[in-house]
Design a protein around this motif. Structure first.
Motif, PDB file in Angstrom:
ATOM      1  N   LEU A  66      33.088  21.659 -14.558  1.00 15.50           N
ATOM      2  CA  LEU A  66      32.468  21.266 -13.293  1.00 15.50           C
ATOM      3  C   LEU A  66      32.980  19.881 -12.911  1.00 15.50           C
ATOM      4  O   LEU A  66      33.388  19.645 -11.769  1.00 15.50           O
ATOM      5  N   THR A  67      32.947  18.968 -13.854  1.00 21.09           N
ATOM      6  CA  THR A  67      33.448  17.617 -13.598  1.00 21.09           C
ATOM      7  C   THR A  67      34.905  17.671 -13.146  1.00 21.09           C
ATOM      8  O   THR A  67      35.284  17.035 -12.162  1.00 21.09           O
ATOM      9  N   LEU A  68      35.701  18.457 -13.838  1.00 19.40           N
ATOM     10  CA  LEU A  68      37.112  18.600 -13.476  1.00 19.40           C
ATOM     11  C   LEU A  68      37.268  19.171 -12.075  1.00 19.40           C
ATOM     12  O   LEU A  68      38.100  18.706 -11.283  1.00 19.40           O
ATOM     13  N   SER A  69      36.464  20.165 -11.736  1.00 19.45           N
ATOM     14  CA  SER A  69      36.595  20.814 -10.430  1.00 19.45           C
ATOM     15  C   SER A  69      36.214  19.891  -9.275  1.00 19.45           C
ATOM     16  O   SER A  69      36.623  20.121  -8.131  1.00 19.45           O
ATOM     17  N   LEU A  70      35.459  18.858  -9.549  1.00 19.43           N
ATOM     18  CA  LEU A  70      35.086  17.902  -8.502  1.00 19.43           C
ATOM     19  C   LEU A  70      36.249  17.009  -8.076  1.00 19.43           C
ATOM     20  O   LEU A  70      36.198  16.402  -6.999  1.00 19.43           O
ATOM     21  N   ILE A  71      37.287  16.946  -8.891  1.00 17.37           N
ATOM     22  CA  ILE A  71      38.389  16.026  -8.606  1.00 17.37           C
ATOM     23  C   ILE A  71      39.014  16.289  -7.243  1.00 17.37           C
ATOM     24  O   ILE A  71      39.297  15.346  -6.495  1.00 17.37           O
ATOM     25  N   SER A  72      39.216  17.543  -6.872  1.00 16.93           N
ATOM     26  CA  SER A  72      39.833  17.833  -5.565  1.00 16.93           C
ATOM     27  C   SER A  72      39.027  17.242  -4.419  1.00 16.93           C
ATOM     28  O   SER A  72      39.582  16.604  -3.516  1.00 16.93           O
ATOM     29  N   GLY A  73      37.731  17.447  -4.423  1.00 14.83           N
ATOM     30  CA  GLY A  73      36.888  16.913  -3.362  1.00 14.83           C
ATOM     31  C   GLY A  73      36.810  15.396  -3.385  1.00 14.83           C
ATOM     32  O   GLY A  73      36.827  14.745  -2.337  1.00 14.83           O
ATOM     33  N   LEU A  74      36.722  14.822  -4.590  1.00 15.38           N
ATOM     34  CA  LEU A  74      36.699  13.363  -4.701  1.00 15.38           C
ATOM     35  C   LEU A  74      38.002  12.775  -4.160  1.00 15.38           C
ATOM     36  O   LEU A  74      37.998  11.781  -3.436  1.00 15.38           O
ATOM     37  N   PHE A  75      39.109  13.412  -4.503  1.00 19.72           N
ATOM     38  CA  PHE A  75      40.429  12.995  -4.024  1.00 19.72           C
ATOM     39  C   PHE A  75      40.477  13.049  -2.495  1.00 19.72           C
ATOM     40  O   PHE A  75      40.880  12.089  -1.842  1.00 19.72           O
ATOM     41  N   ASP A  76      40.048  14.181  -1.928  1.00 19.01           N
ATOM     42  CA  ASP A  76      40.111  14.367  -0.480  1.00 19.01           C
ATOM     43  C   ASP A  76      39.263  13.357   0.291  1.00 19.01           C
ATOM     44  O   ASP A  76      39.589  13.001   1.422  1.00 19.01           O
ATOM     45  N   ARG A  77      38.168  12.909  -0.311  1.00 26.77           N
ATOM     46  CA  ARG A  77      37.309  11.945   0.369  1.00 26.77           C
ATOM     47  C   ARG A  77      37.725  10.492   0.107  1.00 26.77           C
ATOM     48  O   ARG A  77      37.205   9.575   0.732  1.00 26.77           O
ATOM     49  N   ALA A  78      38.677  10.291  -0.812  1.00 28.13           N
ATOM     50  CA  ALA A  78      39.098   8.932  -1.154  1.00 28.13           C
ATOM     51  C   ALA A  78      40.443   8.550  -0.550  1.00 28.13           C
ATOM     52  O   ALA A  78      40.704   7.375  -0.310  1.00 28.13           O
ATOM     53  N   LEU A  79      41.291   9.551  -0.309  1.00 27.10           N
ATOM     54  CA  LEU A  79      42.670   9.251   0.055  1.00 27.10           C
ATOM     55  C   LEU A  79      43.192  10.281   1.046  1.00 27.10           C
ATOM     56  O   LEU A  79      42.944  11.475   0.883  1.00 27.10           O
ATOM     57  N   ARG A  80      43.901   9.813   2.047  1.00 20.67           N
ATOM     58  CA  ARG A  80      44.479  10.715   3.051  1.00 20.67           C
ATOM     59  C   ARG A  80      45.938  10.369   3.264  1.00 20.67           C
ATOM     60  O   ARG A  80      46.278   9.203   3.463  1.00 20.67           O
ATOM     61  N   MET A  81      46.783  11.396   3.212  1.00 24.53           N
ATOM     62  CA  MET A  81      48.213  11.248   3.495  1.00 24.53           C
ATOM     63  C   MET A  81      48.438  11.740   4.924  1.00 24.53           C
ATOM     64  O   MET A  81      48.558  12.941   5.162  1.00 24.53           O
ATOM     65  N   VAL A  82      48.459  10.806   5.867  1.00 22.17           N
ATOM     66  CA  VAL A  82      48.463  11.114   7.291  1.00 22.17           C
ATOM     67  C   VAL A  82      49.655  11.973   7.689  1.00 22.17           C
ATOM     68  O   VAL A  82      49.522  12.898   8.495  1.00 22.17           O
ATOM     69  N   ASP A  83      50.828  11.692   7.140  1.00 22.04           N
ATOM     70  CA  ASP A  83      52.050  12.380   7.559  1.00 22.04           C
ATOM     71  C   ASP A  83      52.279  13.723   6.861  1.00 22.04           C
ATOM     72  O   ASP A  83      53.210  14.440   7.204  1.00 22.04           O
ATOM     73  N   ALA A  84      51.446  14.090   5.912  1.00 21.14           N
ATOM     74  CA  ALA A  84      51.630  15.360   5.195  1.00 21.14           C
ATOM     75  C   ALA A  84      51.094  16.521   6.026  1.00 21.14           C
ATOM     76  O   ALA A  84      50.005  16.459   6.562  1.00 21.14           O
TER      77      ALA A  84
END
Length: 150
Positions: A66-84
């Motif tokens: 569960l902790t591992l699966s949260l990484i994607s959402g935590l990543f998405d809310r912390a960092l954005r690659m505008v040009d991707a």
């Protein structure tokens, strides 16, 4: 939320911590839903009475996955690659769970860009992800995350 406008901007920061997510609470409802979704209903996660009697953690704890699966959402809310145009998880090199996550805890991710490698149509980014528990002495998850951006 930290935004990056180009891959070149990110490449210049390899080896540095680029973002820290907001805190996310680990509720018993979240743990129960994960147990239902994965058929992992081990008592240390879902049996509150038995946990109170027998668990060395003093109560129920979140699944490591569960902790591992949260990484994607935590990543998405912390960092954005505008040009991707698109960003996808490619996999993991290493994952460890050095400490438990008691229900009621809050966790967040610290993201350090380790490497950038060109691939057809984009780049593969290797991230060091440290998930920490608020007030905890040790990380609750340490992972090497591979992300492909196109």
């Amino acid at each position: 939320m930290r935004e990056f406008s180009s891959l070149a901007e990110m490449q210049a920061l390899v080896g540095q911590e680029l973002a820290v997510s907001d805190w996310v609470e680990i509720t018993q409802q979240r743990v129960n839903q994960f147990a239902d979704a994965t058929d992992d209903d081990q008592w240390i996660h879902v049996d509150l009475e038995r946990c109170a009697r027998e668990s060395p953690f003093g109560g129920p704890v979140a699944h490591g996955f569960l902790t591992l699966s949260l990484i994607s959402g935590l990543f998405d809310r912390a960092l954005r690659m505008v040009d991707a145009r698109m960003v996808v998880n490619y996999g993991l090199n290493k994952v460890r769970f050095p400490a438990p996550v008691p229900v009621g805890s809050r966790v967040r991710a610290r993201l350090t860009l380790q490497r950038v490698e060109p691939i057809d149509g984009g780049a593969q980014l290797e991230w060091s992800v440290i998930v920490e528990r608020e007030g905890g002495a040790k990380p609750v998850c340490v992972a090497e995350l591979l992300v492909r951006r196109y």
